[in-house]
Write a protein that holds these residues in place. Sequence first.
Motif, mmCIF file in Angstrom:
data_model
loop_
_atom_site.group_PDB
_atom_site.id
_atom_site.type_symbol
_atom_site.label_atom_id
_atom_site.label_comp_id
_atom_site.label_asym_id
_atom_site.label_seq_id
_atom_site.Cartn_x
_atom_site.Cartn_y
_atom_site.Cartn_z
ATOM 1 N N VAL A 130 0.881 -1.172 0.000
ATOM 2 C CA VAL A 130 0.000 0.000 0.000
ATOM 3 C C VAL A 130 0.912 1.213 0.000
ATOM 4 O O VAL A 130 1.530 1.539 1.007
ATOM 5 N N MET A 131 1.042 1.865 -1.175
ATOM 6 C CA MET A 131 2.003 2.955 -1.292
ATOM 7 C C MET A 131 1.692 3.828 -2.496
ATOM 8 O O MET A 131 0.871 3.493 -3.332
ATOM 9 N N THR A 132 2.388 4.962 -2.538
ATOM 10 C CA THR A 132 2.403 5.821 -3.714
ATOM 11 C C THR A 132 3.809 6.388 -3.815
ATOM 12 O O THR A 132 4.545 6.432 -2.826
ATOM 13 N N THR A 133 4.188 6.773 -5.020
ATOM 14 C CA THR A 133 5.526 7.320 -5.251
ATOM 15 C C THR A 133 5.406 8.769 -5.674
ATOM 16 O O THR A 133 4.538 9.123 -6.471
ATOM 17 N N ILE A 134 6.293 9.597 -5.114
ATOM 18 C CA ILE A 134 6.324 11.016 -5.471
ATOM 19 C C ILE A 134 7.746 11.395 -5.863
ATOM 20 O O ILE A 134 8.695 10.667 -5.576
ATOM 21 N N THR A 135 7.873 12.545 -6.481
ATOM 22 C CA THR A 135 9.190 13.113 -6.800
ATOM 23 C C THR A 135 9.366 14.395 -6.002
ATOM 24 O O THR A 135 8.474 15.254 -6.006
#
Length: 137
Positions: A130-135
Amino acid sequence: MKIQALAAALAVTATTAFAASHSMAPMVEAADQDVSNGVVSATKVVAPANGWMVVHRTDAEMKPGPVVGYAPLRMGENMDVAAILQEEVASGDMLMLMVHSEDGGMSTGVFEYTLGATEDGPIKPDGNLVMTTITAQ
């Protein structure tokens, strides 16, 4: 009679609200952001139990790397969750914001995970992180 009806109505409302909070699927919602203040935030995190939002370094391969920050989560919906970064994160670095449990460690309320360990490890409903990726900006 009115008091009993009110008590019954409140009990039904509380039970419905409690059930609704448990039926929300775990998730992390965040956007690319400026982290020059030493903090990374998620707009919303839904956790199935008390746990942690953990900030991992990542890259184009999208594998979780070293932990660079974390913040406690309450069971249910958490809004504007902020994790203080424990090391420098440069503009352009990719970060993975992930939900971890509060299970298996020696102390409740102390984040005990290290990469690959099971203590306070990532949750995996249906085998998925359960995750999201950001910059970082």
